[in-house]
Write a protein that holds these residues in place. Structure first.
Motif: not given
Length: 179
Positions: A83, A86-87, A90, A93, A115-116, A119, A122-123
């Motif tokens: 978590r 990924q914060t 994001a 990015t 996972h990266d 993210t 999504t970003t």
């Protein structure tokens, strides 16, 4: 101008560190050659955690004049390391797009690389194809430029004299733990 970014991680207690080295295309070959020359015989890569203090000092002295800028992203690991990562991914990015990064390379974590990627997608949202950003994961022995964020993240996390020695390479520190 296009910029290439190389990303690696570190962790100190409850703090997750994600370091991103920003390198201009004109410096790529020069820095790769410099880093390759720093390896010991039969050494496939530089991994700062495994180096002796004397070798660390030698490596930092060689890298200090390099034309490279390394930003550090910080996050809290209390709710999980993934978590926290990924914060940071994001935020990173968003930030790399602002400085014209066209290639974003992460040190591979193998099965966790997905996972990266999620993210990042999504970003970027619907604009992902129009950004011109190419991103990938590579094992660190495949590109010596991944050793730079490893070095800087380790030194930043260690603090003290190591933080002082790495200052010539340091850029911004982005603390995602702050409101």
């Amino acid at each position: 101008m296009s910029v290439h970014a190389f990303v690696d991680e570190s962790r100190r207690n409850d703090t997750y560190l994600l370091a991103v080295a920003l390198v201009s295309p004109g410096q790529l070959t020069k820095l790769r050659k410099m880093l390759m020359r720093l390896r010991m015989p039969n050494q496939r890569e530089l991994h700062f955690k495994k180096e002796t203090p004397a070798r660390r000092k030698q490596i930092l002295s060689t890298l200090a004049p390099a034309v490279v800028h390394v930003d550090i992203y910080l996050a809290c690991c209390r709710k999980g390391e993934e978590r926290a990562r990924q914060t940071c991914v994001a935020r990173l990015t968003d930030d790399v797009l602002k400085v014209g990064v066209t290639r974003l390379v992460f040190d591979s974590r193998e099965v966790r690389d997905d996972h990266d990627l999620l993210t990042i997608r999504t970003t970027l949202g619907k604009s992902s194809w129009g950004t011109g950003l190419f991103y990938e994961h590579l094992p660190s022995e495949n590109d010596p430029l991944l050793w730079i964020p490893d070095i800087v993240a380790w030194c930043y996390g260690a603090g003290g004299d190591w933080l002082r020695r790495v200052q010539p390479l340091m850029g911004n520190v982005i603390d995602t733990r702050l409101p």
